[in-house]
Scaffold this active site. Structure first.
Site, PDB file in Angstrom:
ATOM      1  N   ASN A 275      43.161  48.074  47.214  1.00  0.00           N
ATOM      2  CA  ASN A 275      42.789  48.455  45.848  1.00  0.00           C
ATOM      3  C   ASN A 275      42.418  49.934  45.849  1.00  0.00           C
ATOM      4  O   ASN A 275      41.381  50.315  46.386  1.00  0.00           O
ATOM      5  CB  ASN A 275      41.611  47.575  45.400  1.00  0.00           C
ATOM      6  CG  ASN A 275      41.094  47.933  44.016  1.00  0.00           C
ATOM      7  OD1 ASN A 275      41.314  49.033  43.511  1.00  0.00           O
ATOM      8  ND2 ASN A 275      40.374  47.003  43.411  1.00  0.00           N
TER       9      ASN A 275
ATOM     10  N   HIS B 130      46.788  47.118  37.437  1.00  0.00           N
ATOM     11  CA  HIS B 130      45.914  47.656  38.487  1.00  0.00           C
ATOM     12  C   HIS B 130      45.877  46.661  39.645  1.00  0.00           C
ATOM     13  O   HIS B 130      45.763  45.452  39.442  1.00  0.00           O
ATOM     14  CB  HIS B 130      44.518  47.892  37.912  1.00  0.00           C
ATOM     15  CG  HIS B 130      43.486  48.107  38.965  1.00  0.00           C
ATOM     16  ND1 HIS B 130      43.676  48.986  40.010  1.00  0.00           N
ATOM     17  CD2 HIS B 130      42.264  47.542  39.152  1.00  0.00           C
ATOM     18  CE1 HIS B 130      42.611  48.956  40.791  1.00  0.00           C
ATOM     19  NE2 HIS B 130      41.749  48.084  40.294  1.00  0.00           N
TER      20      HIS B 130
ATOM     21  N   CYS C  93      39.255  52.391  37.484  1.00  0.00           N
ATOM     22  CA  CYS C  93      40.587  51.848  37.813  1.00  0.00           C
ATOM     23  C   CYS C  93      41.548  51.895  36.621  1.00  0.00           C
ATOM     24  O   CYS C  93      42.757  51.708  36.788  1.00  0.00           O
ATOM     25  CB  CYS C  93      40.464  50.422  38.331  1.00  0.00           C
ATOM     26  SG  CYS C  93      39.266  50.267  39.655  1.00  0.00           S
TER      27      CYS C  93
HETATM   28  O1  UT7 Z   1      39.103  47.340  40.994  1.00  0.00           O
HETATM   29  C1  UT7 Z   1      38.023  47.194  40.129  1.00  0.00           C
HETATM   30  C2  UT7 Z   1      38.019  45.866  39.504  1.00  0.00           C
HETATM   31  N1  UT7 Z   1      37.555  44.898  40.447  1.00  0.00           N
HETATM   32  C3  UT7 Z   1      38.023  43.662  40.452  1.00  0.00           C
HETATM   33  O2  UT7 Z   1      38.875  43.342  39.670  1.00  0.00           O
HETATM   34  C4  UT7 Z   1      37.411  42.689  41.438  1.00  0.00           C
HETATM   35  C5  UT7 Z   1      37.309  41.312  40.858  1.00  0.00           C
HETATM   36  N2  UT7 Z   1      36.708  40.356  41.781  1.00  0.00           N
HETATM   37  C6  UT7 Z   1      37.355  39.909  42.884  1.00  0.00           C
HETATM   38  O3  UT7 Z   1      38.462  40.336  43.173  1.00  0.00           O
HETATM   39  C7  UT7 Z   1      36.710  38.815  43.701  1.00  0.00           C
HETATM   40  O4  UT7 Z   1      35.574  38.340  43.029  1.00  0.00           O
HETATM   41  C8  UT7 Z   1      36.304  39.266  45.144  1.00  0.00           C
HETATM   42  C9  UT7 Z   1      37.549  39.499  45.967  1.00  0.00           C
HETATM   43  C10 UT7 Z   1      35.471  40.541  45.076  1.00  0.00           C
HETATM   44  C11 UT7 Z   1      35.486  38.179  45.831  1.00  0.00           C
HETATM   45  O5  UT7 Z   1      36.226  36.966  45.848  1.00  0.00           O
HETATM   46  P1  UT7 Z   1      35.554  35.608  45.334  1.00  0.00           P
HETATM   47  O6  UT7 Z   1      36.591  34.572  45.478  1.00  0.00           O
HETATM   48  O7  UT7 Z   1      35.013  35.851  43.963  1.00  0.00           O
HETATM   49  O8  UT7 Z   1      34.427  35.378  46.399  1.00  0.00           O
HETATM   50  P2  UT7 Z   1      32.844  35.243  46.185  1.00  0.00           P
HETATM   51  O9  UT7 Z   1      32.223  36.559  45.945  1.00  0.00           O
HETATM   52  O10 UT7 Z   1      32.595  34.142  45.198  1.00  0.00           O
HETATM   53  O11 UT7 Z   1      32.405  34.726  47.604  1.00  0.00           O
HETATM   54  C12 UT7 Z   1      32.802  33.439  48.086  1.00  0.00           C
HETATM   55  C13 UT7 Z   1      32.274  33.273  49.497  1.00  0.00           C
HETATM   56  C14 UT7 Z   1      30.809  33.629  49.668  1.00  0.00           C
HETATM   57  O12 UT7 Z   1      30.263  32.775  50.647  1.00  0.00           O
HETATM   58  P3  UT7 Z   1      29.400  31.484  50.252  1.00  0.00           P
HETATM   59  O13 UT7 Z   1      28.226  32.017  49.476  1.00  0.00           O
HETATM   60  O14 UT7 Z   1      30.308  30.633  49.422  1.00  0.00           O
HETATM   61  O15 UT7 Z   1      29.045  30.896  51.571  1.00  0.00           O
HETATM   62  C15 UT7 Z   1      30.834  35.025  50.190  1.00  0.00           C
HETATM   63  O16 UT7 Z   1      29.669  35.366  50.926  1.00  0.00           O
HETATM   64  O17 UT7 Z   1      32.976  34.164  50.369  1.00  0.00           O
HETATM   65  C16 UT7 Z   1      32.039  34.988  51.083  1.00  0.00           C
HETATM   66  N3  UT7 Z   1      32.641  36.295  51.306  1.00  0.00           N
HETATM   67  C17 UT7 Z   1      33.424  36.566  52.367  1.00  0.00           C
HETATM   68  N4  UT7 Z   1      33.800  35.824  53.410  1.00  0.00           N
HETATM   69  C18 UT7 Z   1      34.617  36.399  54.328  1.00  0.00           C
HETATM   70  C19 UT7 Z   1      32.570  37.393  50.516  1.00  0.00           C
HETATM   71  N5  UT7 Z   1      33.277  38.393  51.052  1.00  0.00           N
HETATM   72  C20 UT7 Z   1      33.820  37.889  52.209  1.00  0.00           C
HETATM   73  C21 UT7 Z   1      34.653  38.442  53.176  1.00  0.00           C
HETATM   74  N6  UT7 Z   1      35.041  37.668  54.217  1.00  0.00           N
HETATM   75  N7  UT7 Z   1      35.113  39.723  53.110  1.00  0.00           N
END
Ligand code: UT7
Length: 318
Positions: A274, A244, A119
């Site tokens: 993204n 980005h 990215c």
């Molecule tokens: O482009 C390359 C660089 N990449 C980045 O900069 C990405 C950086 N990271 C992020 O943007 C975020 O970490 C994500 C968008 C990938 C994820 O968001 P988050 O707020 O960190 O969510 P999480 O992974 O901590 O998940 C929170 C909860 C989980 O459920 P529980 O365990 O709390 O019950 C996940 O299973 O949200 C759940 N979850 C979803 N729920 C509905 C994860 N993905 C989804 C989804 N829809 N698509």
């Protein structure tokens, strides 16, 4: 030995972009996986994204974006002597995209190589193009960020499928009496290489979202500030901040720490998703097209992603 004539500076002469026609909304995704519009909008900021069909390749998208940047620059294909495509999602490793795209655009026998800094790739490629122009290695460089992430995403994995998308953005870089591309600040964190990876050729892209989120929101604002400082630009002079388009929460966290309240912040992720190396030129080109930024203004670019890698520089908007 003879040193070639060198240009005092390099600048962006024209921008272009391309997005596939196919729009995929959050509700569309929710039909096939356990997710919903509210979660995606509040956690990532995306409302919809573009996904290319099987019949549309990364090179197809790169060629259209590159052609538009070339037209905007006012140059003919014969005047370009180097083509660089920043990408990390080619379907196959050989041949590179740059030579294919150059040939399709009628650019005759240019230097042609791809850059993989994920990215951050566009910012790496732009810095390389600027250095090539300033050092006399090239006169005009076509720099393209192009990604077809949809072919490396597991469409059953909601943690990645809702984020990534397809598209391309491009810039033509040429010589200039006054510098229009500031010094790049670039670096990497290879100790976190596992955080975003495709483990082998039979696999999909996997991401430790929280690891990357923490890294991006805690370590990148000093890079942004250093890029301004090295260009001799105070953040209060920026017309735009174009990071980005990874996650709207990351974009806003870095923007707050940058302290450039007057700058337009790129929020292209809302409608484009993204698109990795394509996201910065795509966002900037669309902002210029919509009249959100004006020619001659200063934009701070900041790429970051797999590797982990990062790079940023201040540019003058063409
Ligand atoms: O482009 C390359 C660089 N990449 C980045 O900069 C990405 C950086 N990271 C992020 O943007 C975020 O970490 C994500 C968008 C990938 C994820 O968001 P988050 O707020 O960190 O969510 P999480 O992974 O901590 O998940 C929170 C909860 C989980 O459920 P529980 O365990 O709390 O019950 C996940 O299973 O949200 C759940 N979850 C979803 N729920 C509905 C994860 N993905 C989804 C989804 N829809 N698509």
């Amino acid at each position: 030995m003879k040193i070639p004539d060198v240009a005092p500076g390099g600048r962006i002469l024209g921008l272009g972009h391309y997005q596939p026609a196919n729009i995929v909304t959050n509700d569309d995704l929710a039909k096939n996986m356990d997710t919903n519009d509210e979660w995606i909008q509040s956690r990532v900021g995306i409302k919809e994204r573009r996904v290319a069909p099987d019949s549309e390749s990364l090179e197809d998208m790169a060629t259209i974006a590159g052609g538009k940047a070339l037209a905007a620059s006012g140059l003919s294909p014969e005047e370009v002597d180097l083509v660089i495509v920043a990408t990390c999602t080619l379907e196959t490793q050989i041949p590179n995209a740059s030579a294919v795209v150059a040939h399709r655009l009628g650019i005759k026998a240019p230097g042609a190589f791809d850059v993989n800094a994920a990215c951050a790739g566009f910012c790496y490629a732009l810095a390389t193009a600027s250095a090539a122009v300033r050092g006399g290695a090239a006169r005009h460089v076509l720099v393209i960020g192009a990604e077809k992430l949809s072919q490396w995403v597991d469409w059953t994995d909601r943690s990645t499928a809702v984020i990534f998308a397809d598209g391309a953005g491009a810039a033509v870089v040429g010589p200039s009496e006054t510098p229009g591309i500031g010094p790049v600040v670039w670096g990497s964190a290879g100790d976190k290489s596992e955080a975003i990876a495709i483990k082998d050729r039979d696999n999909f892209l996997r991401q430790e979202g929280q690891t990357v989120f923490r890294w991006a929101t805690t370590t990148l604002h000093p890079v942004a500030l250093e890029a301004c400082e090295r260009a001799g630009v105070d953040p209060s002079e920026l017309a735009a901040f174009v990071p980005h388009q990874a996650n709207l929460r990351i974009i806003e966290a870095i923007a707050r720490k940058l302290g450039a309240d007057q700058a337009v912040i790129a929020r292209d992720i809302v409608h484009a998703g993204n698109t990795s190396a394509a996201s910065i030129p795509l966002a900037l080109s669309r902002m210029l097209e919509r009249g959100e930024v004006r020619s001659g203004g200063l934009a701070l670019l900041l790429g970051f992603g797999a590797g982990l890698t990062y790079a940023g520089q201040v540019v003058e908007i063409p």
